[in-house]
Design a protein around this motif. Structure first.
Motif, PDB file in Angstrom:
ATOM      1  N   VAL A   1       0.842  -1.199   0.000  1.00 35.85           N
ATOM      2  CA  VAL A   1       0.000   0.000   0.000  1.00 35.85           C
ATOM      3  C   VAL A   1       0.880   1.253   0.000  1.00 35.85           C
ATOM      4  CG1 VAL A   1      -1.553   1.375   1.431  1.00 35.85           C
ATOM      5  CG2 VAL A   1      -2.043  -1.034   1.030  1.00 35.85           C
ATOM      6  N   SER A   2       1.948   1.223   0.798  1.00 31.26           N
ATOM      7  CA  SER A   2       2.823   2.377   0.912  1.00 31.26           C
ATOM      8  C   SER A   2       3.482   2.687  -0.433  1.00 31.26           C
ATOM      9  CB  SER A   2       3.884   2.100   1.972  1.00 31.26           C
ATOM     10  OG  SER A   2       4.673   3.237   2.167  1.00 31.26           O
ATOM     11  N   TYR A   3       3.942   1.660  -1.140  1.00 31.53           N
ATOM     12  CA  TYR A   3       4.604   1.896  -2.419  1.00 31.53           C
ATOM     13  C   TYR A   3       3.631   2.241  -3.531  1.00 31.53           C
ATOM     14  CZ  TYR A   3       9.279   1.508  -0.943  1.00 31.53           C
ATOM     15  OH  TYR A   3      10.459   1.799  -0.340  1.00 31.53           O
ATOM     16  N   LEU A   4       2.467   1.594  -3.532  1.00 31.69           N
ATOM     17  CA  LEU A   4       1.466   1.947  -4.550  1.00 31.69           C
ATOM     18  C   LEU A   4       1.067   3.412  -4.398  1.00 31.69           C
ATOM     19  CD1 LEU A   4      -0.851  -1.181  -4.662  1.00 31.69           C
ATOM     20  CD2 LEU A   4       0.623  -0.324  -6.478  1.00 31.69           C
ATOM     21  N   TYR A   5       0.916   3.816  -3.138  1.00 29.91           N
ATOM     22  CA  TYR A   5       0.506   5.187  -2.832  1.00 29.91           C
ATOM     23  C   TYR A   5       1.677   6.148  -3.102  1.00 29.91           C
ATOM     24  CZ  TYR A   5      -2.273   8.535  -0.007  1.00 29.91           C
ATOM     25  OH  TYR A   5      -3.016   9.588   0.432  1.00 29.91           O
ATOM     26  N   GLY A   6       2.835   5.822  -2.583  1.00 34.50           N
ATOM     27  CA  GLY A   6       3.986   6.713  -2.654  1.00 34.50           C
ATOM     28  C   GLY A   6       4.585   6.805  -4.049  1.00 34.50           C
ATOM     29  N   ILE A   7       4.625   5.689  -4.796  1.00 33.50           N
ATOM     30  CA  ILE A   7       5.295   5.691  -6.094  1.00 33.50           C
ATOM     31  C   ILE A   7       4.297   5.816  -7.245  1.00 33.50           C
ATOM     32  CG2 ILE A   7       6.764   4.376  -7.670  1.00 33.50           C
ATOM     33  CD1 ILE A   7       8.173   3.201  -5.255  1.00 33.50           C
ATOM     34  N   VAL A   8       3.241   4.974  -7.228  1.00 35.31           N
ATOM     35  CA  VAL A   8       2.300   4.987  -8.360  1.00 35.31           C
ATOM     36  C   VAL A   8       1.198   6.033  -8.141  1.00 35.31           C
ATOM     37  CG1 VAL A   8       1.045   3.469  -9.946  1.00 35.31           C
ATOM     38  CG2 VAL A   8       2.764   2.500  -8.452  1.00 35.31           C
ATOM     39  N   ASN A   9       1.119   6.604  -6.917  1.00 37.76           N
ATOM     40  CA  ASN A   9       0.095   7.608  -6.582  1.00 37.76           C
ATOM     41  C   ASN A   9      -1.308   7.012  -6.524  1.00 37.76           C
ATOM     42  OD1 ASN A   9      -0.667  10.229  -5.871  1.00 37.76           O
ATOM     43  ND2 ASN A   9      -1.179  10.771  -7.991  1.00 37.76           N
ATOM     44  N   VAL A  10      -1.400   5.704  -6.233  1.00 40.79           N
ATOM     45  CA  VAL A  10      -2.702   5.050  -6.123  1.00 40.79           C
ATOM     46  C   VAL A  10      -2.942   4.659  -4.659  1.00 40.79           C
ATOM     47  CG1 VAL A  10      -4.090   3.053  -6.794  1.00 40.79           C
ATOM     48  CG2 VAL A  10      -2.570   4.105  -8.452  1.00 40.79           C
ATOM     49  N   PRO A  11      -3.847   5.385  -3.942  1.00 42.48           N
ATOM     50  CA  PRO A  11      -4.206   4.938  -2.590  1.00 42.48           C
ATOM     51  C   PRO A  11      -5.153   3.752  -2.763  1.00 42.48           C
ATOM     52  CG  PRO A  11      -4.906   7.226  -3.010  1.00 42.48           C
ATOM     53  CD  PRO A  11      -4.574   6.602  -4.332  1.00 42.48           C
ATOM     54  N   ASN A  12      -4.616   2.546  -2.726  1.00 42.21           N
ATOM     55  CA  ASN A  12      -5.354   1.384  -3.227  1.00 42.21           C
ATOM     56  C   ASN A  12      -6.360   0.816  -2.216  1.00 42.21           C
ATOM     57  OD1 ASN A  12      -6.206  -0.707  -4.781  1.00 42.21           O
ATOM     58  ND2 ASN A  12      -4.401  -1.977  -4.395  1.00 42.21           N
ATOM     59  N   PHE A  13      -7.626   1.245  -2.336  1.00 45.47           N
ATOM     60  CA  PHE A  13      -8.654   0.703  -1.451  1.00 45.47           C
ATOM     61  C   PHE A  13      -9.080  -0.705  -1.874  1.00 45.47           C
ATOM     62  CE2 PHE A  13     -10.582   3.741   1.688  1.00 45.47           C
ATOM     63  CZ  PHE A  13      -9.495   4.585   1.699  1.00 45.47           C
TER      64      PHE A  13
ATOM     65  N   THR B   1       8.156   8.736  11.573  1.00 42.89           N
ATOM     66  CA  THR B   1       9.557   8.983  11.286  1.00 42.89           C
ATOM     67  C   THR B   1       9.791  10.409  10.806  1.00 42.89           C
ATOM     68  OG1 THR B   1       9.214   8.076   9.088  1.00 42.89           O
ATOM     69  CG2 THR B   1      10.103   6.595  10.751  1.00 42.89           C
ATOM     70  N   GLY B   2       8.680  11.136  10.553  1.00 43.31           N
ATOM     71  CA  GLY B   2       8.790  12.552  10.234  1.00 43.31           C
ATOM     72  C   GLY B   2       9.516  12.849   8.939  1.00 43.31           C
ATOM     73  N   GLY B   3       9.410  11.943   7.969  1.00 41.35           N
ATOM     74  CA  GLY B   3      10.144  12.112   6.716  1.00 41.35           C
ATOM     75  C   GLY B   3       9.449  13.014   5.727  1.00 41.35           C
ATOM     76  N   GLY B   4       8.338  13.629   6.102  1.00 41.28           N
ATOM     77  CA  GLY B   4       7.640  14.514   5.176  1.00 41.28           C
ATOM     78  C   GLY B   4       7.057  13.769   3.993  1.00 41.28           C
ATOM     79  N   GLY B   5       6.851  12.466   4.147  1.00 41.37           N
ATOM     80  CA  GLY B   5       6.178  11.705   3.112  1.00 41.37           C
ATOM     81  C   GLY B   5       7.094  11.209   2.006  1.00 41.37           C
ATOM     82  N   SER B   6       8.330  11.682   1.957  1.00 39.65           N
ATOM     83  CA  SER B   6       9.198  11.223   0.879  1.00 39.65           C
ATOM     84  C   SER B   6       9.885   9.931   1.295  1.00 39.65           C
ATOM     85  CB  SER B   6      10.248  12.275   0.560  1.00 39.65           C
ATOM     86  OG  SER B   6      11.252  12.247   1.548  1.00 39.65           O
ATOM     87  N   SER B   7      10.291   9.166   0.310  1.00 46.11           N
ATOM     88  CA  SER B   7      10.884   7.878   0.614  1.00 46.11           C
ATOM     89  C   SER B   7      12.381   8.017   0.796  1.00 46.11           C
ATOM     90  CB  SER B   7      10.607   6.913  -0.527  1.00 46.11           C
ATOM     91  OG  SER B   7      11.438   5.793  -0.382  1.00 46.11           O
ATOM     92  N   HIS B   8      12.892   7.467   1.884  1.00 46.41           N
ATOM     93  CA  HIS B   8      14.346   7.352   1.960  1.00 46.41           C
ATOM     94  C   HIS B   8      14.695   5.915   2.244  1.00 46.41           C
ATOM     95  CE1 HIS B   8      13.533   7.714   6.266  1.00 46.41           C
ATOM     96  NE2 HIS B   8      12.840   8.772   5.956  1.00 46.41           N
ATOM     97  N   GLY B   9      13.798   5.009   1.801  1.00 45.28           N
ATOM     98  CA  GLY B   9      14.026   3.570   2.000  1.00 45.28           C
ATOM     99  C   GLY B   9      15.245   3.150   1.231  1.00 45.28           C
TER     100      GLY B   9
ATOM    101  N   LEU C   1       0.711   6.324   9.547  1.00 46.29           N
ATOM    102  CA  LEU C   1       1.520   6.615  10.733  1.00 46.29           C
ATOM    103  C   LEU C   1       3.002   6.556  10.380  1.00 46.29           C
ATOM    104  CD1 LEU C   1      -0.314   4.754  13.634  1.00 46.29           C
ATOM    105  CD2 LEU C   1      -0.238   7.197  13.176  1.00 46.29           C
ATOM    106  N   GLY C   2       3.369   5.650   9.486  1.00 44.82           N
ATOM    107  CA  GLY C   2       4.772   5.530   9.115  1.00 44.82           C
ATOM    108  C   GLY C   2       5.213   6.591   8.127  1.00 44.82           C
ATOM    109  N   GLY C   3       4.268   7.217   7.455  1.00 45.11           N
ATOM    110  CA  GLY C   3       4.604   8.176   6.391  1.00 45.11           C
ATOM    111  C   GLY C   3       4.491   7.463   5.054  1.00 45.11           C
ATOM    112  N   VAL C   4       3.634   7.986   4.178  1.00 44.54           N
ATOM    113  CA  VAL C   4       3.378   7.315   2.905  1.00 44.54           C
ATOM    114  C   VAL C   4       4.653   7.212   2.071  1.00 44.54           C
ATOM    115  CG1 VAL C   4       2.158   7.516   0.713  1.00 44.54           C
ATOM    116  CG2 VAL C   4       0.980   8.032   2.849  1.00 44.54           C
ATOM    117  N   GLY C   5       4.933   6.023   1.538  1.00 46.26           N
ATOM    118  CA  GLY C   5       6.101   5.827   0.688  1.00 46.26           C
ATOM    119  C   GLY C   5       7.388   5.605   1.459  1.00 46.26           C
ATOM    120  N   ASP C   6       7.300   5.621   2.780  1.00 50.79           N
ATOM    121  CA  ASP C   6       8.480   5.469   3.626  1.00 50.79           C
ATOM    122  C   ASP C   6       8.600   4.010   4.068  1.00 50.79           C
ATOM    123  OD1 ASP C   6      10.239   5.349   5.802  1.00 50.79           O
ATOM    124  OD2 ASP C   6       9.841   7.422   6.347  1.00 50.79           O
TER     125      ASP C   6
END
Lengths: 306, 320
Positions: free
Chosen positions: A25-37, A298-306, A244-249
């Motif tokens: 869900v995090s990657y679909l949302y963060g990378i593909v921009n699909v909040p996948n319900f 983690t307060g990453g501002g939503g960007s991925s630093h994985g 809670l973890g930050g989208v895409g993180d």
């Protein structure tokens, strides 16, 4: 009084299942921009395909996850091709509406094929083993310490941790991983730098579908039953972990999943609350989290630093 | 009444209730861009509120105040003040305020997720708290219409009056300066803020008013079903009302009413499929129906996002 160690252990087991859904869900949302319900339905399909492989076709249970992961991935990729590929410039909210429709269609399809009633994998019963059962403290303050575990639950944690580690290695030590992180950071810049973003999206759908299948099977094995609403039932818990973890993180998803898992199980220590309020407690934490720390733990501002 | 007529009255009443729900959601999403996924919860809160407060004090529910449902007798004259519907609206509005404050300052997807979570909390309360209103089994409604010969017609009249009132009020609201601020927030929140409008306050107002309207629909549904239970207010209904708004057209008051009736056609009309495919099991048929409804939603979002009568700027809002 309840043993806290038991609560944490139960939380780690449930959190491992949530984690497998949350990475996708995090990657679909963060990378593909699909909040996948429709992600809950991918989990449900995974659980049912494994049922079909192991119970209906009589294949060994350990083969079932492989078949299930393949089928669920195919469903995910098909969703992307049909619904999302031609609409990469749509907003997340517009895509969210499409996933709502997709979840409706998929859930109806699941009920059509396997019926509305719960089914069960024919697995041998696994007994709980008491690791320790002592009470510490003095007469004034006594703290019970008891831990019951079983092999199935330990297996789920092992699978969760192994797959998360595999994801970590993929993200940090492979070319695909680098392009994924680049696309998560800035899709347009990644494209300018020569990243084939369509290929990245395909990889994300494949990974998400496969992990969702394993999550669904793990949920079915842990609960002992599978049903058409099982995935939808945990979808919000998965989303809570992601937010809670930050989208895409990636690290956020891990932290969020285990935190949410433990909160879900900690309902037993909350006075006046029935055990079935586990997910309500999780949503309460979500709403509180959104209020006080909208950027994630983690307060990453939503960007991925994985 | 003859059976076909009774069926028609019941279907029109359902449609009018869906229209009320769609009007509420349309104010929130169609005019303000708020992605509210707890429609079913506000509907349920309204239904439960009206049911509980109208029960006699000795009822088996958590409380009962014996509040009159539809009319108040003043010196022998029944005044149609509908106290239960008013209180249902107020309680739904208060609940909306509680959910709106933490979520409306965030990006719109977060409201979607948080509101769905909130709806689930409310459903869990209805399911688990047996002392409140019978838990899973639900509780009966003390309907003032139950003894009446043409009770269903009276209910239809009440519902139509509520649709009319809500319609007129919304029409006045959305064409007022207040309504134009809402639209500007939907279009671009930053612009609204730059013009000195506190977007958060307007969003809260829109969410609260829309949810109050949904609560009123709940009070009517309780009367129509004569029974409230958690199984009536599931997340599926939120999606159905979304379908009504999208079909009718976001950002159009008339569209929302049309959407309510279109939804009934979809929910009931697709039952003709049962006659078309004889020999299939009822499980398969029911799910073909639900699948068709889902596909219609997807088709509308892709090919006609403005719905039948909606605001075409919605199409532009869907793209980045």
């Amino acid at each position: 009084m309840v043993s806290w160690i038991q609560v944490v252990y139960n939380g780690l087991v449930f959190g491992s299942i949530i984690l497998l859904g949350a990475i996708g869900v995090s990657y679909l949302y963060g990378i593909v921009n699909v909040p996948n319900f429709a992600h809950g339905e991918l989990m449900t399909i995974g659980a049912y395909v494994a049922y079909m492989a192991s119970v209906t076709l009589g294949l060994p249970f350990l083969v079932a996850p492989v078949i299930s992961a393949l089928v669920t991935t195919a469903v995910g990729v098909a969703l992307d091709r049909v619904l999302f590929r031609g609409r990469r410039n749509w907003t997340a909210v517009a895509l969210l509406m499409l996933t709502l429709g997709a979840s409706f269609v998929l859930r109806a399809a699941i009920r059509m094929v396997w019926g509305p009633d719960p089914l069960s994998y024919d697995l041998p019963l696994v007994r709980d083993v008491t690791v320790f059962d002592v009470t510490v403290g003095t007469a004034g303050l006594r703290l019970p310490l008891r831990l019951d575990v079983n092999l199935v639950e330990l297996g789920i944690v092992l699978v969760g941790v192994t797959l998360a580690t595999a994801m970590y290695l993929l993200l940090n030590y492979t070319k695909v991983g680098t392009t994924m992180r680049a696309t998560a950071d800035n899709r347009r810049l990644a494209r300018i730098a020569g990243v084939d973003t369509e290929r990245v999206f395909l990889v994300v759908w494949i990974i998400s579908g496969a992990l969702a299948a394993i999550a669904g099977i793990a949920l079915g094995v842990k609960d002992g039953v599978i049903g058409p609403r099982m995935g939808f039932g945990v979808l919000l818990v998965v989303f809570t972990a992601v937010i809670l973890g930050g989208v895409g993180d990636f690290y956020g998803a891990i932290l969020g999943s285990y935190a949410v898992g433990i909160v879900h199980e900690a309902v037993v220590v909350v006075p006046f609350l029935k055990v079935s309020y586990g997910s309500a407690l999780v949503f309460a934490v979500l709403i509180a989290g959104l209020l006080f720390k909208p950027e994630g733990i983690t307060g990453g501002g939503g960007s991925s630093h994985g | 009444m003859a059976d076909p007529l009774a069926f028609l009255v019941s279907m029109v009443t359902f449609s009018a209730v869906y229209a009320i729900l769609a009007l509420g959601l349309n104010l929130q999403w169609g005019y303000t861009g708020l992605f509210n996924l707890s429609v079913a919860a506000f509907w349920g809160v309204g239904a439960y509120t009206a049911t509980l407060i109208t029960k006699p004090p000795a009822a088996d529910t958590a409380f009962g105040f014996g509040v009159p449902y539809l009319w108040v007798d003043v010196a022998g004259i029944p005044l149609p003040l509908a106290p239960a519907i008013v209180v249902a609206a107020v309680v739904s509005g208060v609940v909306a305020l509680i959910i709106g404050i933490p979520t409306l300052g965030l990006e719109e997807e977060y409201l979607a997720i948080a509101s769905l979570g909130f709806a689930e909390i409310i459903r869990l309360v209805f399911v688990n708290e047996n002392w409140l209103a019978g838990g899973v089994l639900g509780t009966s409604v003390d309907s003032p219409l139950s003894g009446m010969e043409d009770g269903s017609l009276v209910l239809l009249a009440v519902t139509v009056v509520v649709v009319g009132l809500v319609y007129v009020v919304l029409k006045l609201l959305v064409t007022s300066p207040w309504g134009r601020v809402l639209k500007s927030i939907r279009e671009d929140e930053t612009v609204a803020e730059a013009l000195g409008k506190n977007a958060f306050v307007y969003k809260i107002q829109s969410l609260v008013i829309g949810s109050m309207i949904m609560g009123m629909a709940g009070a009517i549904t309780a009367l129509q079903l004569n029974y409230v239970s958690p199984s009536q207010f599931t997340a599926e209904w939120t999606v159905y009302i979304w379908i009504a708004v999208i079909l009718g057209g976001g950002g159009s008051v008339r569209g929302a009413v049309l959407g309510g009736f279109a939804l009934t056609l979809l929910l009931e009309g697709t039952r003709f499929l049962n006659q078309l495919f004889v020999g299939l099991s009822s499980n398969v048929l029911n799910n073909v129906r639900i699948m068709a409804i889902g596909l219609i939603l997807i088709a509308f979002i892709i090919y006609r996002p403005q719905g039948l009568l909606g605001d075409t700027t919605i199409i532009r809002d869907m793209k980045e």
